[in-house]
Design a protein around this motif. Structure first.
Motif, PDB file in Angstrom:
ATOM      1  N   LYS A 157     -32.043  -9.118 -63.045  1.00 42.46           N
ATOM      2  CA  LYS A 157     -32.447  -9.251 -61.644  1.00 42.46           C
ATOM      3  C   LYS A 157     -32.839 -10.696 -61.351  1.00 42.46           C
ATOM      4  O   LYS A 157     -32.513 -11.241 -60.302  1.00 42.46           O
ATOM      5  CB  LYS A 157     -33.613  -8.317 -61.342  1.00 42.46           C
ATOM      6  CG  LYS A 157     -33.219  -6.848 -61.322  1.00 42.46           C
ATOM      7  CD  LYS A 157     -34.364  -5.992 -60.794  1.00 42.46           C
ATOM      8  CE  LYS A 157     -33.915  -4.572 -60.492  1.00 42.46           C
ATOM      9  NZ  LYS A 157     -33.704  -3.737 -61.702  1.00 42.46           N
ATOM     10  N   ASP A 160     -29.918 -13.032 -60.817  1.00 39.04           N
ATOM     11  CA  ASP A 160     -29.336 -13.020 -59.465  1.00 39.04           C
ATOM     12  C   ASP A 160     -29.950 -14.109 -58.587  1.00 39.04           C
ATOM     13  O   ASP A 160     -29.247 -14.817 -57.879  1.00 39.04           O
ATOM     14  CB  ASP A 160     -29.587 -11.658 -58.784  1.00 39.04           C
ATOM     15  CG  ASP A 160     -28.677 -10.566 -59.321  1.00 39.04           C
ATOM     16  OD1 ASP A 160     -27.656 -10.883 -59.946  1.00 39.04           O
ATOM     17  OD2 ASP A 160     -28.996  -9.381 -59.099  1.00 39.04           O
ATOM     18  N   THR A 161     -31.259 -14.202 -58.636  1.00 41.32           N
ATOM     19  CA  THR A 161     -31.922 -15.179 -57.777  1.00 41.32           C
ATOM     20  C   THR A 161     -31.805 -16.595 -58.357  1.00 41.32           C
ATOM     21  O   THR A 161     -31.662 -17.566 -57.617  1.00 41.32           O
ATOM     22  CB  THR A 161     -33.374 -14.733 -57.459  1.00 41.32           C
ATOM     23  OG1 THR A 161     -33.894 -15.526 -56.420  1.00 41.32           O
ATOM     24  CG2 THR A 161     -34.276 -14.781 -58.645  1.00 41.32           C
ATOM     25  N   SER A 164     -28.400 -17.862 -57.313  1.00 42.86           N
ATOM     26  CA  SER A 164     -28.277 -18.114 -55.874  1.00 42.86           C
ATOM     27  C   SER A 164     -28.910 -19.441 -55.488  1.00 42.86           C
ATOM     28  O   SER A 164     -28.517 -20.065 -54.514  1.00 42.86           O
ATOM     29  CB  SER A 164     -28.948 -16.983 -55.080  1.00 42.86           C
ATOM     30  OG  SER A 164     -28.317 -15.756 -55.361  1.00 42.86           O
ATOM     31  N   HIS A 165     -29.924 -19.847 -56.251  1.00 40.57           N
ATOM     32  CA  HIS A 165     -30.675 -21.050 -55.889  1.00 40.57           C
ATOM     33  C   HIS A 165     -30.527 -22.191 -56.890  1.00 40.57           C
ATOM     34  O   HIS A 165     -31.260 -23.167 -56.802  1.00 40.57           O
ATOM     35  CB  HIS A 165     -32.160 -20.709 -55.764  1.00 40.57           C
ATOM     36  CG  HIS A 165     -32.498 -19.896 -54.560  1.00 40.57           C
ATOM     37  ND1 HIS A 165     -32.736 -20.453 -53.333  1.00 40.57           N
ATOM     38  CD2 HIS A 165     -32.596 -18.556 -54.366  1.00 40.57           C
ATOM     39  CE1 HIS A 165     -32.996 -19.504 -52.451  1.00 40.57           C
ATOM     40  NE2 HIS A 165     -32.916 -18.336 -53.056  1.00 40.57           N
ATOM     41  N   ARG A 167     -31.525 -22.383 -60.003  1.00 42.51           N
ATOM     42  CA  ARG A 167     -32.872 -22.573 -60.529  1.00 42.51           C
ATOM     43  C   ARG A 167     -32.951 -22.402 -62.041  1.00 42.51           C
ATOM     44  O   ARG A 167     -32.084 -21.806 -62.659  1.00 42.51           O
ATOM     45  CB  ARG A 167     -33.814 -21.536 -59.913  1.00 42.51           C
ATOM     46  CG  ARG A 167     -34.385 -21.985 -58.598  1.00 42.51           C
ATOM     47  CD  ARG A 167     -35.331 -20.917 -58.059  1.00 42.51           C
ATOM     48  NE  ARG A 167     -35.806 -21.327 -56.735  1.00 42.51           N
ATOM     49  CZ  ARG A 167     -36.171 -20.492 -55.774  1.00 42.51           C
ATOM     50  NH1 ARG A 167     -36.106 -19.189 -55.957  1.00 42.51           N
ATOM     51  NH2 ARG A 167     -36.601 -20.933 -54.617  1.00 42.51           N
TER      52      ARG A 167
ATOM     53  N   GLY D  14     -32.279 -19.798 -47.120  1.00 37.78           N
ATOM     54  CA  GLY D  14     -33.638 -19.324 -47.419  1.00 37.78           C
ATOM     55  C   GLY D  14     -33.659 -18.494 -48.696  1.00 37.78           C
ATOM     56  O   GLY D  14     -32.705 -18.537 -49.473  1.00 37.78           O
ATOM     57  N   GLY D  15     -34.732 -17.752 -48.900  1.00 46.24           N
ATOM     58  CA  GLY D  15     -34.835 -16.922 -50.109  1.00 46.24           C
ATOM     59  C   GLY D  15     -33.733 -15.880 -50.156  1.00 46.24           C
ATOM     60  O   GLY D  15     -33.434 -15.252 -49.147  1.00 46.24           O
ATOM     61  N   ASP D  16     -33.110 -15.717 -51.305  1.00 44.70           N
ATOM     62  CA  ASP D  16     -32.024 -14.732 -51.394  1.00 44.70           C
ATOM     63  C   ASP D  16     -32.590 -13.312 -51.340  1.00 44.70           C
ATOM     64  O   ASP D  16     -33.763 -13.082 -51.657  1.00 44.70           O
ATOM     65  CB  ASP D  16     -31.201 -14.955 -52.657  1.00 44.70           C
ATOM     66  CG  ASP D  16     -32.000 -14.694 -53.919  1.00 44.70           C
ATOM     67  OD1 ASP D  16     -33.129 -15.215 -54.023  1.00 44.70           O
ATOM     68  OD2 ASP D  16     -31.514 -13.972 -54.796  1.00 44.70           O
ATOM     69  N   SER D  74     -27.710 -20.265 -51.891  1.00 44.63           N
ATOM     70  CA  SER D  74     -28.674 -20.526 -50.838  1.00 44.63           C
ATOM     71  C   SER D  74     -29.477 -21.764 -51.201  1.00 44.63           C
ATOM     72  O   SER D  74     -29.501 -22.191 -52.354  1.00 44.63           O
ATOM     73  CB  SER D  74     -29.593 -19.315 -50.664  1.00 44.63           C
ATOM     74  OG  SER D  74     -30.408 -19.489 -49.537  1.00 44.63           O
ATOM     75  N   ARG D  76     -32.895 -24.492 -49.462  1.00 45.53           N
ATOM     76  CA  ARG D  76     -33.720 -24.922 -48.332  1.00 45.53           C
ATOM     77  C   ARG D  76     -33.397 -26.401 -48.109  1.00 45.53           C
ATOM     78  O   ARG D  76     -33.350 -27.184 -49.052  1.00 45.53           O
ATOM     79  CB  ARG D  76     -35.201 -24.732 -48.641  1.00 45.53           C
ATOM     80  CG  ARG D  76     -35.559 -23.252 -48.860  1.00 45.53           C
ATOM     81  CD  ARG D  76     -37.018 -23.049 -49.227  1.00 45.53           C
ATOM     82  NE  ARG D  76     -37.168 -21.782 -49.961  1.00 45.53           N
ATOM     83  CZ  ARG D  76     -37.436 -20.605 -49.362  1.00 45.53           C
ATOM     84  NH1 ARG D  76     -37.587 -20.532 -48.081  1.00 45.53           N
ATOM     85  NH2 ARG D  76     -37.560 -19.496 -50.091  1.00 45.53           N
ATOM     86  N   ARG D 260     -36.521  -9.852 -56.184  1.00 47.50           N
ATOM     87  CA  ARG D 260     -35.474 -10.436 -55.334  1.00 47.50           C
ATOM     88  C   ARG D 260     -34.066 -10.015 -55.751  1.00 47.50           C
ATOM     89  O   ARG D 260     -33.134 -10.117 -54.958  1.00 47.50           O
ATOM     90  CB  ARG D 260     -35.524 -11.964 -55.387  1.00 47.50           C
ATOM     91  CG  ARG D 260     -36.740 -12.546 -54.743  1.00 47.50           C
ATOM     92  CD  ARG D 260     -36.456 -13.970 -54.284  1.00 47.50           C
ATOM     93  NE  ARG D 260     -37.562 -14.438 -53.481  1.00 47.50           N
ATOM     94  CZ  ARG D 260     -37.699 -14.188 -52.181  1.00 47.50           C
ATOM     95  NH1 ARG D 260     -36.775 -13.504 -51.520  1.00 47.50           N
ATOM     96  NH2 ARG D 260     -38.750 -14.627 -51.524  1.00 47.50           N
TER      97      ARG D 260
END
Lengths: 327, 327, 327, 327
Positions: A157, A160-161, A164-165, A167, D14-16, D74, D76, D260
Motif C-alpha cells: 500500500k 502505491d503512494t 505516485s509521488h 518518494r 496533490g495527495g494521491d 502527482s 505539489r 493512502r
C-alpha cells in the motif's frame, strides 16, 4: 517411569501471535482424541496463580482456527518469577488434579516453565508462538508467516503512494532482536535496503545504495527497518538520511501492533495444528521440559536449554539475494 | 566446456501462478547483476516460434513483484511439440544471439524444454511455477502458498454462512492430480473431511464421519474436495451424500480460477526471488537441463528426468493430523 | 396509545448477510441505553416457535461488529407461515413478557412479520439485511457493500489469469432477481459486458460487443452475469458464445456463497449501527409495522406494504456508464 | 459561446488517493467515446510547466482500474502558484492544442486551477480525489471509502491483540482538518471514543468514558484519534491518559501512509468512473470552473468558489450513534 497423564492444562503467554488459537484448538482436540481431560488456563501464569482455569471440550474450540489473538488471553506475570508465585500456581494445579502443562509462547514463557519443571517435576512442553521467529530449535514459530504477510501488505500500500509521488519511505517492522520479518518483508516488498539488528548498516552505505539506484533511474524507494536496529529506529535513520541526501522527499511509517493481529495464514494454522497435536503426543510418550519444533518439515522435540542458549542464525543467503535484486 | 553465456531469454509458460512476476524480476535483475543481456519472450513457446521477444532492463521489472499473473503472458503451444516448431524457435533465438533459456512453468513446460535441449544443446534451466505444488525435486513451487491462502480465505467466508444456517458445504479447490491445496486448505479451514485424488474416500466413510461429528454436537460442516478426486467432483459427491444423509442442508461452491490470481504472499515472492537468482547463477556455473528446486530450505538443481519421473508423495502425516482435529 | 415497551426481542432471518452482527450489537446496546431489557431469539422464526431465546447485555455483543454471519443464527421456517405456528410463537413471547420485536432480514422475513403484526398487534420493526440490495424503501441494505467488494476482489484475481492467457471469463455473481451486485461489480471490475435479470441481452449483442473491443486491441475480457439472468446462467451463456465466437479461450467461474461471508466493510458496519439504533428509537417513538431505511443519507421509516409492493428501480445511469467505459 | 473542444488533457495532483486511476481511465475512455483526443499530463502542475504530457488511447488505461496510486503521478508545485509558472503552463498547453483540462485532486489543486481559469479562460473541470472527504459540494470524494476500510482493517487487527492482553489502544488515523475517517472507522471499529478536529474532547471526559465502560465489564478498549485533533496527537493524548488512569496497559499505533494506498473498493471505482464520465460530459456541455460532485446519489456540478468557501459539516448524527454504542 512417568505416572500416567490424565488431566492436561494449556495456556498462552507473552506477546500474542496469530495462530495461537489454532494451536489451542489442536491441543484440546488431540487431548480428547487420546481420551484425556483438557483444561484452559486464562492469562498465562497470572491465571495459574489466580486459579483461573476451565474445562474444555471439542466444541469449546469450534470456529476459532481463523481468529487472531488468543481466546485464553495472555499476560506477562511478575509473580511467577518468584518462588512463592510458582508454589501458589503448583498448589492450584495439584488441587485440580492437573498432571501436565502445555504452554504456547516465546522464550520468556519457556524460561518460566523450565524453572517450574525443575522445581516440581510436573511434565511440561512448549509450543513456539511468537511473530519474531527468533527461537533456535525450530525453523518457524507460529505467527511469523502471518505477521510477515501483514507487513508486506502494508508495504504494498505504501509503495502505491511512494510511486505516485517519487518518494523514499522508511518502514519500521517488528523484531526487536531479530531481523527475520524485516529481511523477508523487505525482499517481498522490493526494498532497496533492509536494516536489521544483526548487522550494522552505516548512513554512508545507505546513501550510497540510494544514490546508485537513483542513477539507475529508480524514481521511488522503500527501506525496511527492524525496530531494534543498531543504527537507530526508522525515524532516526530517516532524519539522518534526509539531512544529507535530498534527492527524494522522505517519509516514515511505523507499522506497529497491527502486525500482531489478523486471521492467520494457512501456513500458521497448519503449523499450529501440527505442533498442537505433537505437543500432546510428545507428552504422552514421555517428552518433558522440551519445545516442539519443526525442522526440515519434520516435528522435533528440543530441550529448552538448547532452545534458549542458542541464537538463531541470520539468513545470510537471503540478505545476499536482497542485494542482488535491489539494482 | 560450455561457451560463455552472454544473452539470456526468459519466458513463462503453462497455467499462470502468483509469483511468476517476482521470478521474472529476479531473473532479469540477476542477469544484469552478472553483466548479461536479458530478453523476455512473450506467450511462452508460442512467442518463441513467432519471434516475439524484447530486451529488458532493471526498470522493466519495477513494481511487478506484487502483481499476480505474468507480464510476459503465458500460453500452451501445440506447435512447439513438433520438430518443425522447435526448429523455428531455435532459428529465431539464434538470430537474436540468445545463448540460454530460463523457463518458468510446470511439467508440460519442462517436457518441451527438455526435448529442445536434447536437440539443440542450448543451455536451459527451469523454475517451478505452478499452484499445484506437484513437482518432485522441490518442496514448494511458486504460487502454491498464495493459492492455498486464497482458498482458505474463501473457506473462511463460506464458514460464516455455514455457521449461520447450520449447513454442510462441499468446497472444490484446484489440484487435478494433486491433493496438496486440498489437504492444507482443509486443515486450515477446519474441514471435517478432505477428499483428494491420491486416496479413495467412499460415500459411506464420509457419511460416517459427518454423523460422528454431528453426534458430537457439531452444527455445521465443511468438506474440501480436490477437483480430480476419484470419488467424483464436489457436485457429484454432494449429490450422493444428500440422497442418503439429511441432517444438514447441503450446498456446493467451486472456487475455480480465482485461486490462480491475486498478489503473491511474501513466501511466494521470496521463493521466486531466490529461485530466479539461482537460475541465473546455475546457468552461469554450467547447470543445464535442470530444474531449480528448494529442499529443506536450500536451493538444489535436479535433473528434469528425475523431476518428471517421480510423483510427489502425499502428505500422510498431514492427513493424520486432519483426522485427529476433525472431532 | 401504545402501552410502554419494556422487553424487546431481536432475531435474524433469511439468508445471512455481512453486517447482521453489527445490527444485532446496535439493537442490543441501544435497548440498554434506553433502559430496556433485550433478548435474542435464535434461528429466526424457528427459534421463536421453539422458545429458543436468551437475555442479552452490552458485553454479549462485544467483539462481534467485525464478524460475518450472525451470532443469532438464521433459518427459514415453514411453520411460521401457518396460523398455528404464529400462535405458538406469540404464546412463547407473551410468556416471556416480550413487548416488541426487531427483525433483521429480507422480504420473506418482512412478509411473515407483517402478518404476525396484523394478527397480534405486537409492535414490530424490520432492518433490511440482505446482500441483494433489492428492497424498495432503502437506498442500501446491510451486506450489499461487503458482497460487492467480495465479488470485485474475486474478479480482480480472475483478471490476473485472464490477462496472462488472453482469455474471456464469464463470472457469475449473486442476485437472483436483482442486478445490483452485477452492475456495480461489473463496472468496478472493468467488465466488457454485464448481464442482469432486469434487462435482456442477446447472444448477438454480446458477441458484437466482444468483437468490437477485440478489434480495438483488447486482449482479454470479463463478462459479469447475475445468477438470475433471462439469457440463462453463466455456463449457458458461455457455451453459446463459445460455439459462435472463437477469438478467445473461454472460461466460467461461479462465485457462489463466498459472497455471503467475510468481515463487513466499514460502510455495512456503520449502516447496520445506524439502523440498529434507529429501530429501537423508532419502536420507542411508536413506529410499528415499518422497515428502517436510509434514503439520501437520512434514516426513514417506510410501511412494509410499500416496501414489498414496489420493485427497486434498476440503475439505468450505471448501465450507461458501464457501456461508455467498455471500449 | 465556447468554441468546440477537441483536445483534452487530464492530470492528478496533490495527495494521491485510491481510485484516481479509475477516474483517469473514465476520463480517457469517455473522451474517446465522444470522439475527442485525450492527453495525460505527468506530475500535475509540475509536468504542465515542464511540458511533460503524452497522448492516450483506450488501451493506455487498461488494467489500471484496480490499482492504487496514480499512473500519471502527482506532485505539489510551488511554481504554478506564480503568474510566470501558470503562463509557462498555458504556453505549453496551447502549443499542443489542448482546449480543456480535467484535474483530479483536492482543494489545493482546485485553487490553482481556478486561478488558471480566471487568467486564461480555458475550460477546466475538477474531480474530487482525496481520502479526507473534506470538500463541500460532494457527499463523497474518491479514495475516502477505501481509506476508511483500510483503517478499519488495521483496527480489526489491533483489536485482536488488545483483546488478548486487556489493553487500551490509541489509534491515529488520517484527516488533518477532518474527522470523517476517524468517525466512521471509529464506529466500524467499535471504538469507545473518537477524537476529531471539529470537536474538543478533554482528557477528563475521555477518562470518564473509559472508566464508565470498564465498570461495565469492558476489558479492552480502542480510541480512534484523527491526526489533527485539538487535544493533541495520539501519542500526546495517550501519555496524558496514562499518567492519570492506570486500569489499562496503554499502547499507540499511528496508521500513517498505508491509508493512502491499496486497491480501491468497488464504491471508489464506481464513483470515480461516474465522475470521470461526468467531467467529460460536463465539459462538452459547457460546464467550466466547476467541480463534479455527487449529492444524494446524483451527479452535480458546483462552482469552485462554493466548494472552497464552505466547510463540510461534521456528522453530528454519526457521533451521537458512536456514543450510544460505546457502553
Amino acid at each position: 517411569m512417568t505416572p500416567e497423564i490424565k488431566n492436561i492444562a494449556v495456556f498462552t503467554s507473552g506477546g500474542d501471535a496469530p495462530g495461537m488459537n489454532a494451536a489451542v484448538r489442536a491441543v484440546v482436540r488431540a487431548s480428547i482424541y487420546y481420551k484425556k481431560e483438557i483444561f484452559g488456563i486464562y492469562r498465562g501464569y497470572e491465571g495459574m496463580i489466580e486459579n483461573d482455569l476451565v474445562k474444555l471440550n471439542a466444541r469449546s474450540v469450534s470456529n476459532i482456527i481463523q481468529r487472531g489473538g488468543t481466546i485464553l488471553k495472555s499476560a506477562r506475570s511478575k509473580e511467577f518469577r518468584t518462588e512463592e508465585g510458582r508454589a501458589q500456581a503448583y498448589q492450584h494445579l495439584k488441587a485440580r488434579h492437573i498432571d501436565a502443562l502445555v504452554a504456547i509462547g516465546g522464550d520468556g514463557t519457556f524460561t518460566g516453565l523450565h524453572k517450574f519443571y525443575e522445581e516440581y517435576k510436573m511434565p511440561v512442553i512448549c509450543i513456539p508462538g511468537t511473530i519474531d521467529n527468533d527461537l533456535a530449535g525450530t525453523d518457524y514459530t507460529i505467527g511469523y508467516d502471518t505477521a510477515t504477510n501483514t507487513a508486506v501488505d502494508a508495504i504494498d500500500k505504501i509503495r502505491d503512494t511512494a510511486l505516485s509521488h517519487n518518494r523514499l519511505f522508511f518502514i519500521e517492522v517488528m523484531g526487536r532482536d531479530s531481523g527475520q520479518i524485516a529481511i523477508n518483508s523487505g525482499i517481498a516488498g522490493g526494498a532497496v535496503a533492509i536494516i536489521i539488528p544483526e548487522e550494522e548498516t552505516t548512513i554512508d552505505q545507505l546513501i550510497e545504495k540510494l544514490d546508485e539506484t537513483a542513477r539507475n533511474n529508480k524514481k521511488s524507494s522503500l527501506v525496511v527497518v527492524a525496530e531494534g536496529g543498531k543504527s537507530g529506529n526508522a525515524l532516526e535513520i530517516a532524519q539522518q538520511v534526509k539531512e544529507r541526501y535530498s534527492y527524494y522527499d522522505t517519509k516514515v511509517t511505523i507499522l506497529g501492533h497491527l502486525q500482531r493481529g489478523g486471521a492467520p495464514t494457512y501456513f500458521d494454522r497448519v503449523l499450529a495444528s501440527r505442533m498442537g497435536v505433537a505437543a500432546i503426543e510428545g507428552l504422552l510418550q514421555g517428552e518433558t521440559d522440551v519445545m516442539v519444533g519443526i525442522q526440515n518439515g519434520k516435528i522435533v522435540y528440543n530441550d529448552f536449554e538448547l532452545t534458549m542458549s542458542k541464537e538463531k542464525e541470520i539468513e545470510a543467503e537471503a540478505l545476499r539475494i536482497a542485494k542482488i535484486l535491489a539494482i
